[in-house]
Structure formats: structure tokens, C-alpha cells
Motif scaffolding. Sequence first.
Motif, PDB file in Angstrom:
ATOM      1  N   ALA B 132     -86.876 -32.772  19.144  1.00 33.91           N
ATOM      2  CA  ALA B 132     -86.618 -33.870  18.195  1.00 33.91           C
ATOM      3  C   ALA B 132     -85.871 -35.002  18.900  1.00 33.91           C
ATOM      4  O   ALA B 132     -86.182 -36.184  18.695  1.00 33.91           O
ATOM      5  CB  ALA B 132     -85.819 -33.362  16.999  1.00 33.91           C
ATOM      6  N   VAL B 133     -84.907 -34.625  19.730  1.00 32.45           N
ATOM      7  CA  VAL B 133     -84.149 -35.639  20.482  1.00 32.45           C
ATOM      8  C   VAL B 133     -85.106 -36.461  21.356  1.00 32.45           C
ATOM      9  O   VAL B 133     -85.031 -37.693  21.398  1.00 32.45           O
ATOM     10  CB  VAL B 133     -83.058 -34.959  21.352  1.00 32.45           C
ATOM     11  N   LYS B 134     -86.028 -35.758  21.997  1.00 33.08           N
ATOM     12  CA  LYS B 134     -87.009 -36.427  22.866  1.00 33.08           C
ATOM     13  C   LYS B 134     -87.904 -37.367  22.045  1.00 33.08           C
ATOM     14  O   LYS B 134     -88.154 -38.505  22.436  1.00 33.08           O
ATOM     15  CB  LYS B 134     -87.849 -35.340  23.555  1.00 33.08           C
ATOM     16  N   ARG B 135     -88.348 -36.881  20.901  1.00 34.47           N
ATOM     17  CA  ARG B 135     -89.230 -37.692  20.045  1.00 34.47           C
ATOM     18  C   ARG B 135     -88.503 -38.939  19.523  1.00 34.47           C
ATOM     19  O   ARG B 135     -89.052 -40.033  19.503  1.00 34.47           O
ATOM     20  CB  ARG B 135     -89.732 -36.819  18.881  1.00 34.47           C
ATOM     21  N   ASN B 136     -87.248 -38.737  19.117  1.00 36.84           N
ATOM     22  CA  ASN B 136     -86.468 -39.879  18.631  1.00 36.84           C
ATOM     23  C   ASN B 136     -86.263 -40.913  19.735  1.00 36.84           C
ATOM     24  O   ASN B 136     -86.306 -42.118  19.488  1.00 36.84           O
ATOM     25  CB  ASN B 136     -85.096 -39.414  18.118  1.00 36.84           C
ATOM     26  N   LYS B 137     -86.030 -40.412  20.932  1.00 30.62           N
ATOM     27  CA  LYS B 137     -85.840 -41.313  22.078  1.00 30.62           C
ATOM     28  C   LYS B 137     -87.110 -42.125  22.325  1.00 30.62           C
ATOM     29  O   LYS B 137     -87.069 -43.342  22.458  1.00 30.62           O
ATOM     30  CB  LYS B 137     -85.462 -40.505  23.332  1.00 30.62           C
ATOM     31  N   GLU B 138     -88.251 -41.442  22.344  1.00 25.24           N
ATOM     32  CA  GLU B 138     -89.524 -42.134  22.582  1.00 25.24           C
ATOM     33  C   GLU B 138     -89.807 -43.167  21.488  1.00 25.24           C
ATOM     34  O   GLU B 138     -90.288 -44.263  21.765  1.00 25.24           O
ATOM     35  CB  GLU B 138     -90.667 -41.118  22.649  1.00 25.24           C
ATOM     36  N   ALA B 139     -89.483 -42.793  20.261  1.00 22.29           N
ATOM     37  CA  ALA B 139     -89.729 -43.718  19.140  1.00 22.29           C
ATOM     38  C   ALA B 139     -88.850 -44.964  19.272  1.00 22.29           C
ATOM     39  O   ALA B 139     -89.307 -46.087  19.033  1.00 22.29           O
ATOM     40  CB  ALA B 139     -89.458 -43.021  17.806  1.00 22.29           C
ATOM     41  N   LEU B 140     -87.598 -44.781  19.676  1.00 24.30           N
ATOM     42  CA  LEU B 140     -86.709 -45.942  19.826  1.00 24.30           C
ATOM     43  C   LEU B 140     -87.164 -46.822  20.984  1.00 24.30           C
ATOM     44  O   LEU B 140     -87.187 -48.054  20.870  1.00 24.30           O
ATOM     45  CB  LEU B 140     -85.253 -45.493  20.016  1.00 24.30           C
ATOM     46  N   ILE B 141     -87.587 -46.195  22.084  1.00 26.10           N
ATOM     47  CA  ILE B 141     -88.054 -46.985  23.228  1.00 26.10           C
ATOM     48  C   ILE B 141     -89.282 -47.821  22.834  1.00 26.10           C
ATOM     49  O   ILE B 141     -89.361 -49.012  23.151  1.00 26.10           O
ATOM     50  CB  ILE B 141     -88.357 -46.078  24.451  1.00 26.10           C
ATOM     51  N   ALA B 142     -90.221 -47.210  22.127  1.00 33.42           N
ATOM     52  CA  ALA B 142     -91.419 -47.955  21.683  1.00 33.42           C
ATOM     53  C   ALA B 142     -91.006 -49.132  20.807  1.00 33.42           C
ATOM     54  O   ALA B 142     -91.547 -50.245  20.926  1.00 33.42           O
ATOM     55  CB  ALA B 142     -92.364 -47.030  20.925  1.00 33.42           C
ATOM     56  N   GLU B 143     -90.034 -48.897  19.935  1.00 33.27           N
ATOM     57  CA  GLU B 143     -89.545 -49.951  19.045  1.00 33.27           C
ATOM     58  C   GLU B 143     -88.869 -51.066  19.848  1.00 33.27           C
ATOM     59  O   GLU B 143     -89.099 -52.258  19.598  1.00 33.27           O
ATOM     60  CB  GLU B 143     -88.565 -49.326  18.038  1.00 33.27           C
ATOM     61  N   LEU B 144     -88.053 -50.682  20.822  1.00 28.36           N
ATOM     62  CA  LEU B 144     -87.358 -51.681  21.641  1.00 28.36           C
ATOM     63  C   LEU B 144     -88.359 -52.552  22.406  1.00 28.36           C
ATOM     64  O   LEU B 144     -88.175 -53.772  22.520  1.00 28.36           O
ATOM     65  CB  LEU B 144     -86.420 -50.984  22.641  1.00 28.36           C
ATOM     66  N   LYS B 145     -89.428 -51.932  22.886  1.00 30.52           N
ATOM     67  CA  LYS B 145     -90.441 -52.700  23.626  1.00 30.52           C
ATOM     68  C   LYS B 145     -91.119 -53.735  22.731  1.00 30.52           C
ATOM     69  O   LYS B 145     -91.459 -54.833  23.172  1.00 30.52           O
ATOM     70  CB  LYS B 145     -91.484 -51.750  24.234  1.00 30.52           C
ATOM     71  N   LEU B 146     -91.297 -53.343  21.484  1.00 27.55           N
ATOM     72  CA  LEU B 146     -91.894 -54.269  20.514  1.00 27.55           C
ATOM     73  C   LEU B 146     -91.014 -55.514  20.364  1.00 27.55           C
ATOM     74  O   LEU B 146     -91.497 -56.644  20.437  1.00 27.55           O
ATOM     75  CB  LEU B 146     -91.972 -53.522  19.177  1.00 27.55           C
ATOM     76  N   TRP B 147     -89.729 -55.290  20.182  1.00 29.84           N
ATOM     77  CA  TRP B 147     -88.799 -56.422  19.980  1.00 29.84           C
ATOM     78  C   TRP B 147     -88.655 -57.236  21.256  1.00 29.84           C
ATOM     79  O   TRP B 147     -88.564 -58.467  21.211  1.00 29.84           O
ATOM     80  CB  TRP B 147     -87.438 -55.920  19.476  1.00 29.84           C
ATOM     81  N   GLU B 148     -88.634 -56.555  22.386  1.00 31.18           N
ATOM     82  CA  GLU B 148     -88.581 -57.261  23.672  1.00 31.18           C
ATOM     83  C   GLU B 148     -89.797 -58.201  23.771  1.00 31.18           C
ATOM     84  O   GLU B 148     -89.664 -59.342  24.207  1.00 31.18           O
ATOM     85  CB  GLU B 148     -88.571 -56.213  24.799  1.00 31.18           C
ATOM     86  N   GLY B 149     -90.944 -57.711  23.333  1.00 24.88           N
ATOM     87  CA  GLY B 149     -92.160 -58.519  23.340  1.00 24.88           C
ATOM     88  C   GLY B 149     -92.087 -59.686  22.364  1.00 24.88           C
ATOM     89  O   GLY B 149     -92.498 -60.798  22.673  1.00 24.88           O
ATOM     90  N   TYR B 150     -91.558 -59.436  21.186  1.00 24.43           N
ATOM     91  CA  TYR B 150     -91.427 -60.521  20.197  1.00 24.43           C
ATOM     92  C   TYR B 150     -90.624 -61.671  20.782  1.00 24.43           C
ATOM     93  O   TYR B 150     -90.955 -62.840  20.622  1.00 24.43           O
ATOM     94  CB  TYR B 150     -90.680 -60.042  18.944  1.00 24.43           C
TER      95      TYR B 150
END
Lengths: 225, 225
Positions: B132-150
Motif C-alpha cells: 500500500a505504501v508503494k502504491r500510494n507513493k506511485e500515485a502521488l508521483i503520478a499526480e506530482l508529474k501532472l502538476w509539474e506539467g501544468y
Amino acid sequence: MAQDMTLLWGSGSPPCWRVMIALEEKNLQGYNQKLLSFEKGEHKSPEVLAMNPRGQLPAFKHKAYVLNESNAACIYLANQFQSQGTQLIPDCPAEQAMMYQRMFEGLTLNQKMADVIYYTWKVPEGERHDSAVKRNKEALIAELKLWEGYLNKGPGSFLAGNKFSLADVVVYPSIAYLFRFQLCGERYPNLAAYYNSLKDRASIKASWPPTWLESPDKSAMLKDF
Amino acid sequence: MAQDMTLLWGSGSPPCWRVMIALEEKNLQGYNQKLLSFEKGEHKSPEVLAMNPRGQLPAFKHKAYVLNESNAACIYLANQFQSQGTQLIPDCPAEQAMMYQRMFEGLTLNQKMADVIYYTWKVPEGERHDSAVKRNKEALIAELKLWEGYLNKGPGSFLAGNKFSLADVVVYPSIAYLFRFQLCGERYPNLAAYYNSLKDRASIKASWPPTWLESPDKSAMLKDF
């Protein structure tokens, strides 16, 4: 005719239904729309991803303006088409405050409902715990009691007073979802009365999830809540 | 002077900070306020529960109108004090659409951040899983990349174009939170530039969490994200 709008949606999803109710209330029929299947994974299709990088439904746009967040789309429609159809944002400060408050509280209701209903779908088998199921159940019951109390105290038969508002647009689909999973109307009489009183409202009837018409009661998951 | 407003708040909480930034932007200083301690459990005190039955901060009211949901409070203030201080809701439909879209996407960013940062606080010991920790980490990284792109795509140096808006009011505290937990600015240069560019904005500086001033870097939890 709202031919400058496009909606990609899934049947029964509260976020999709919200946007459809808002469009109906604003007399914005005739938009481009496409019903996609969550079961077939169509929400992860290139067509959706091109509009919504999170691969979620709804994917919605007005002209070139993308509004995938259903609450954002609803507020935007309520503001941009202010004088068309139903006024969804009250002018009176007291009513407006309550409307926004209930609208955002609706996100919590929806989250707590999702934590219960989607538990086995969202949590991998090896990570499931009875203690978490119990906690989620208790959290949803506490939340339901709060809403039952709101509807008891009034001040009207709608969520933010005596007029239908954006709070109803946003929260009604979650409440309908609860009853689809057989929430007990005798235990929550105010929620049940609210649910039933809006069933036949034109905007809601016109946008009722087609898969719900085909199979009325999906699961008894919330029967003992 | 905003003497008809009351805010009960906790230091460092993005929802509390949001409301404080909105109040500053609208020149609504001088409101009644009380800083409470999450550590001491003061958010569950009778004083808070009387205003906010969920026992959460902020607890906010204007006159008798309760607006505990921070996003609701921010939209309400932006509308009710439209011509006072900074205009927070753009008139232009394209900008307004983007503003609401980013504002609500900010809830997802905040949720994914909370799933990581509060994991051990929210999930009881016997229910914790590395997967779960790994999944949460991956989900946050994907989200951060989205905002970095915005922030890379523009169209301006703010979240919804070239003017400070309600989207910045609502999302900035979450982004500041990320950097407090030592998110790597070299990996997310646009997020870091955005974070730094608004640090000294009057509304943000005036409401900067006092506990953060006392202890600048709390944890390196996000260093490798």
C-alpha cells in the motif's frame, strides 16, 4: 442546443450524473455525448485520456475549456448560464453559504460511501482487514446520521433551504446511490423522503442512470447500516 | 475589519491556511480567531464541535453562516466580497473554467499527499502493508508529474493563467506542504519555482503557519519522490 459541449460518461457514476443534472437544469440539452463502460475499461481509452489525463469519467468540455472535475463543471455551468433555466446559486448570503457548505460536505459523504462500497474493488485481497471494514462502516453511519439530521432541521425540503440548488445537483446522485445499495428508509426517514421527493424531478428523471433502469437493485450492501 | 467572522484553526493544516489566504486577499483582517492544537486534540473540543460536528479544523463562520468546508468558505468569500481586494474568480469563461478545474484537482493532489504523509497516523499498525505504501507513493508521483506539467505548459505563472486566483488560494498550501516534507525541487523545477514565487506574496506571508517558522523542515519523507 448545447452543441459546443462534449460529455464522456459512465452510467451510475455520481460524478457523471451530477454534470448531467446540471446540464438539464440549465436547459443545455443536445450536447455531444458518449456513454462508456467502466466494466470494459473504456474510461482508460485514448479518447478519454486525451481529455482527462487521470483516465476518469466524466470527461467534459465546453468549447475548448476542459472541466473534468464534476464539481468544477457544475459550478462553472451555474455561473456561465446564470439566467438560463434554474438558478442554482442562491443570491441570499445565508443561503449561498449553506449551499456551498453542503455541496462540499457532499464530497465527504461520497468518499465515505465509496470507502464502503468499493472496498473489495479498491483494496487488494492481501491488504483487506475486517477492522478496516468495520471502521469504514462506522464512519459511513456517522456521516449518514449527520445528513439525516440536516434534513430534519430544515430549513426546507432541499439540502440548502427551500429551493433546489447546486447542493442538490451535486449530492443527490450520492444519496440515490445509497438507496440503490438498499439503505434502509425506515432507519433514515428524512434521507428517504428527500430521495423520493426528487426522483421525478425532470432533470433527474431525464438523466437517471440507464443501467439502473435495467437492473433496479444491485446489492443489499447497505441494508444493515 | 472583519469582526463578524470567526475562525478556529490549526497551524500547518492546508484547509485552514486556504481560508486565511482568502481572508487576506479580500482585506478581511481583524476577524476573531483562535489557534488550536491538533496534538492536544483541541479540534475535538466542545468549542469546535459546536461549530463543526465532524470535529475538524477549520471551523469558520461569517455572521451566523457556518462554512467549515474550507473550499466552500473560499468560494463564498470570493463571491461575497467580489469587488474587495484581489478578484479571485476570473470573468473570462476560459480562465474561469481552468480556475475551477485546477481548484478541484487540488483536492486530489491534497488527498494523494495525505495518503502518503499520514499513512502511519491514519492506518492502524496491524493494517499496514508495504504494498500500500508503494502504491500510494506511485500515485502521488503520478499526480506530482501532472502538476509539474501544468505549470510547464502555462499559460501563466499561476495555476490558472497569468493572474493569481482562487485556484492558487486553495492549492498553494498543499504545494508548500510538499516542500516542507522536502520534495526535491530539482526533480520538480516548475513546482519549486511556483512555490518560491509565491512565498513572499503578502497574503501568504501574513498567514504562513507559525509552527513552520519555529521548525522549518519537519521530515525528509518526500525527498526521494
